[in-house]
Design a protein around this motif. Structure first.
Motif, PDB file in Angstrom:
ATOM      1  N   GLY A 151     -11.355  49.636 -21.569  1.00 16.63           N
ATOM      2  CA  GLY A 151     -11.393  49.588 -23.028  1.00 16.63           C
ATOM      3  C   GLY A 151     -10.214  48.869 -23.649  1.00 16.63           C
ATOM      4  N   ALA A 152      -9.177  48.620 -22.870  1.00 15.63           N
ATOM      5  CA  ALA A 152      -7.991  47.927 -23.383  1.00 15.63           C
ATOM      6  C   ALA A 152      -8.242  46.414 -23.385  1.00 15.63           C
ATOM      7  CB  ALA A 152      -6.772  48.259 -22.523  1.00 15.63           C
ATOM      8  N   PRO A 153      -7.499  45.684 -24.212  1.00 22.89           N
ATOM      9  CA  PRO A 153      -7.667  44.225 -24.222  1.00 22.89           C
ATOM     10  C   PRO A 153      -7.128  43.600 -22.936  1.00 22.89           C
ATOM     11  CG  PRO A 153      -5.901  44.886 -25.713  1.00 22.89           C
ATOM     12  CD  PRO A 153      -6.528  46.147 -25.200  1.00 22.89           C
ATOM     13  N   TYR A 190      -1.351  45.810 -10.953  1.00 20.99           N
ATOM     14  CA  TYR A 190      -0.839  45.805 -12.325  1.00 20.99           C
ATOM     15  C   TYR A 190      -0.080  47.064 -12.721  1.00 20.99           C
ATOM     16  CZ  TYR A 190      -3.294  41.471 -13.287  1.00 20.99           C
ATOM     17  OH  TYR A 190      -3.718  40.170 -13.277  1.00 20.99           O
ATOM     18  N   GLY A 191      -0.324  48.181 -12.027  1.00 18.85           N
ATOM     19  CA  GLY A 191       0.391  49.416 -12.340  1.00 18.85           C
ATOM     20  C   GLY A 191      -0.253  50.287 -13.398  1.00 18.85           C
ATOM     21  N   TYR A 192      -1.382  49.871 -13.930  1.00 18.83           N
ATOM     22  CA  TYR A 192      -2.111  50.686 -14.899  1.00 18.83           C
ATOM     23  C   TYR A 192      -3.152  51.515 -14.164  1.00 18.83           C
ATOM     24  CZ  TYR A 192      -0.319  47.723 -18.681  1.00 18.83           C
ATOM     25  OH  TYR A 192       0.489  47.063 -19.559  1.00 18.83           O
ATOM     26  N   SER A 193      -3.442  52.697 -14.671  1.00 20.18           N
ATOM     27  CA  SER A 193      -4.551  53.483 -14.117  1.00 20.18           C
ATOM     28  C   SER A 193      -5.851  52.955 -14.717  1.00 20.18           C
ATOM     29  CB  SER A 193      -4.391  54.966 -14.469  1.00 20.18           C
ATOM     30  OG  SER A 193      -4.627  55.165 -15.851  1.00 20.18           O
ATOM     31  N   LYS A 194      -6.942  53.299 -14.090  1.00 21.59           N
ATOM     32  CA  LYS A 194      -8.255  52.903 -14.591  1.00 21.59           C
ATOM     33  C   LYS A 194      -8.464  53.447 -16.002  1.00 21.59           C
ATOM     34  CE  LYS A 194     -11.216  52.837 -11.516  1.00 21.59           C
ATOM     35  NZ  LYS A 194     -12.143  52.920 -10.438  1.00 21.59           N
ATOM     36  N   VAL A 195      -8.021  54.672 -16.240  1.00 21.27           N
ATOM     37  CA  VAL A 195      -8.172  55.300 -17.557  1.00 21.27           C
ATOM     38  C   VAL A 195      -7.405  54.512 -18.623  1.00 21.27           C
ATOM     39  CG1 VAL A 195      -7.643  57.388 -18.889  1.00 21.27           C
ATOM     40  CG2 VAL A 195      -8.598  57.592 -16.592  1.00 21.27           C
ATOM     41  N   GLU A 196      -6.211  54.040 -18.282  1.00 18.64           N
ATOM     42  CA  GLU A 196      -5.416  53.259 -19.233  1.00 18.64           C
ATOM     43  C   GLU A 196      -6.038  51.896 -19.502  1.00 18.64           C
ATOM     44  OE1 GLU A 196      -0.772  54.129 -18.542  1.00 18.64           O
ATOM     45  OE2 GLU A 196      -1.862  53.586 -16.701  1.00 18.64           O
ATOM     46  N   ALA A 197      -6.659  51.308 -18.484  1.00 24.75           N
ATOM     47  CA  ALA A 197      -7.136  49.935 -18.587  1.00 24.75           C
ATOM     48  C   ALA A 197      -8.515  49.804 -19.227  1.00 24.75           C
ATOM     49  CB  ALA A 197      -7.160  49.285 -17.206  1.00 24.75           C
ATOM     50  N   ASP A 215      -7.602  43.096  -3.646  1.00 22.77           N
ATOM     51  CA  ASP A 215      -7.514  42.209  -4.807  1.00 22.77           C
ATOM     52  C   ASP A 215      -7.928  42.979  -6.058  1.00 22.77           C
ATOM     53  OD1 ASP A 215      -6.813  40.072  -3.190  1.00 22.77           O
ATOM     54  OD2 ASP A 215      -8.847  39.281  -3.068  1.00 22.77           O
ATOM     55  N   ALA A 216      -7.380  42.562  -7.175  1.00 28.08           N
ATOM     56  CA  ALA A 216      -7.789  43.144  -8.456  1.00 28.08           C
ATOM     57  C   ALA A 216      -9.138  42.551  -8.837  1.00 28.08           C
ATOM     58  CB  ALA A 216      -6.758  42.827  -9.529  1.00 28.08           C
ATOM     59  N   ILE A 217     -10.082  43.409  -9.190  1.00 29.45           N
ATOM     60  CA  ILE A 217     -11.375  42.959  -9.695  1.00 29.45           C
ATOM     61  C   ILE A 217     -11.531  43.581 -11.076  1.00 29.45           C
ATOM     62  CG2 ILE A 217     -13.864  42.934  -9.340  1.00 29.45           C
ATOM     63  CD1 ILE A 217     -13.280  43.186  -6.316  1.00 29.45           C
ATOM     64  N   ILE A 218     -11.577  42.696 -12.070  1.00 34.95           N
ATOM     65  CA  ILE A 218     -11.553  43.128 -13.467  1.00 34.95           C
ATOM     66  C   ILE A 218     -12.703  42.451 -14.207  1.00 34.95           C
ATOM     67  CG2 ILE A 218     -10.175  43.165 -15.589  1.00 34.95           C
ATOM     68  CD1 ILE A 218      -7.709  42.685 -13.643  1.00 34.95           C
ATOM     69  N   SER A 219     -13.513  43.239 -14.895  1.00 33.69           N
ATOM     70  CA  SER A 219     -14.587  42.692 -15.733  1.00 33.69           C
ATOM     71  C   SER A 219     -14.246  42.967 -17.184  1.00 33.69           C
ATOM     72  CB  SER A 219     -15.933  43.339 -15.395  1.00 33.69           C
ATOM     73  OG  SER A 219     -16.336  43.004 -14.094  1.00 33.69           O
ATOM     74  N   ILE A 220     -14.713  42.057 -18.034  1.00 31.10           N
ATOM     75  CA  ILE A 220     -14.483  42.215 -19.473  1.00 31.10           C
ATOM     76  C   ILE A 220     -15.786  41.998 -20.225  1.00 31.10           C
ATOM     77  CG2 ILE A 220     -12.054  41.561 -19.387  1.00 31.10           C
ATOM     78  CD1 ILE A 220     -12.930  38.778 -20.492  1.00 31.10           C
ATOM     79  N   ASP A 221     -15.833  42.526 -21.441  1.00 34.79           N
ATOM     80  CA  ASP A 221     -17.003  42.341 -22.298  1.00 34.79           C
ATOM     81  C   ASP A 221     -16.784  41.145 -23.221  1.00 34.79           C
ATOM     82  OD1 ASP A 221     -15.280  43.234 -24.322  1.00 34.79           O
ATOM     83  OD2 ASP A 221     -16.203  45.215 -24.447  1.00 34.79           O
ATOM     84  N   ALA A 222     -17.698  40.965 -24.158  1.00 31.81           N
ATOM     85  CA  ALA A 222     -17.633  39.829 -25.077  1.00 31.81           C
ATOM     86  C   ALA A 222     -16.390  39.853 -25.966  1.00 31.81           C
ATOM     87  CB  ALA A 222     -18.888  39.788 -25.946  1.00 31.81           C
ATOM     88  N   ASP A 223     -15.810  41.031 -26.189  1.00 37.03           N
ATOM     89  CA  ASP A 223     -14.599  41.153 -27.002  1.00 37.03           C
ATOM     90  C   ASP A 223     -13.325  41.054 -26.167  1.00 37.03           C
ATOM     91  OD1 ASP A 223     -16.088  41.532 -29.350  1.00 37.03           O
ATOM     92  OD2 ASP A 223     -16.319  43.669 -28.888  1.00 37.03           O
ATOM     93  N   GLN A 224     -13.477  40.674 -24.895  1.00 41.40           N
ATOM     94  CA  GLN A 224     -12.372  40.562 -23.939  1.00 41.40           C
ATOM     95  C   GLN A 224     -11.643  41.891 -23.760  1.00 41.40           C
ATOM     96  OE1 GLN A 224      -9.925  37.038 -24.087  1.00 41.40           O
ATOM     97  NE2 GLN A 224     -11.585  35.794 -24.890  1.00 41.40           N
ATOM     98  N   ARG A 225     -12.434  42.959 -23.702  1.00 47.10           N
ATOM     99  CA  ARG A 225     -11.924  44.292 -23.390  1.00 47.10           C
ATOM    100  C   ARG A 225     -12.350  44.630 -21.973  1.00 47.10           C
ATOM    101  NH1 ARG A 225      -9.017  46.748 -26.875  1.00 47.10           N
ATOM    102  NH2 ARG A 225      -9.072  46.050 -29.004  1.00 47.10           N
TER     103      ARG A 225
END
Length: 185
Positions: free
Chosen positions: A79-81, A70-77, A48-58
């Protein structure tokens, strides 16, 4: 025996030393490292995808499951929105829902729309159905939102096939005439 040693020079030139047994602290540090390693290992290998975000939804955490789904690498994802993972038409409403959810700490809930389908967006532009749950925790004074996402494309395909078969089953049973059956379907 692990110890902590400190020393100082007294005004008369003599040395004064202190020795403290830190066995318990070292044991607890070892347990903490082990717990962190287990947690990191579990999160990294989850399908499963496990994704955390900060207060700015990054995005601040993007595990291997997220990379695969999703097809994105960790490096691409990192810091991204978060918005990049959903279709453009849903971004504004989703942004507001997440902002509202962030104001209610210490909870977790399943995410969903009225029809039960949430849609994700792959790097290649493909939309796909997802099942998701979100949690809101305060960690060291900061708000951390984490979502667990499962790609349910195959599940939805199977449900649609079963629904189709349930609908055409009675039609197929009414006649053995090939042309009539085909026109009814």
């Amino acid at each position: 025996l692990p110890v902590e040693v400190s020393a100082r020079i007294l005004p008369d030139g003599r040395w004064q030393g202190f020795v403290r047994d830190i066995s318990e602290r070292k044991r607890l540090e070892g347990e903490l490292r082990l717990a962190e390693a287990r947690s990191t290992g579990i999160l990294s290998i989850s399908a499963d995808a496990i994704i955390s975000i900060d207060a700015d939804q990054r995005i601040t955490r993007f595990n291997e499951g997220a990379e695969h789904i999703y097809g994105y690498s960790k490096v691409e994802a990192i810091g991204a929105p978060l918005d990049m993972l959903m279709p453009e038409r849903l971004r504004a409403a989703h942004h507001q829902h997440v902002a509202r959810f962030a104001t209610t700490p210490g909870i977790a809930r399943k995410m969903g729309m009225r029809d039960g389908v949430i849609v994700g967006l792959r790097k290649n532009g493909d939309e796909f159905p997802i099942d998701a749950a979100i949690s809101n925790l305060e960690v060291s004074g900061s708000r951390v939102l984490t979502v667990v996402v499962r790609d349910v494309t195959e599940q939805k395909r199977t449900e649609n096939e079963q629904r189709f078969l349930a609908e055409v089953g009675p039609v197929l049973a009414t006649t053995l005439d090939y042309e009539e059956t085909l026109s009814r379907i």
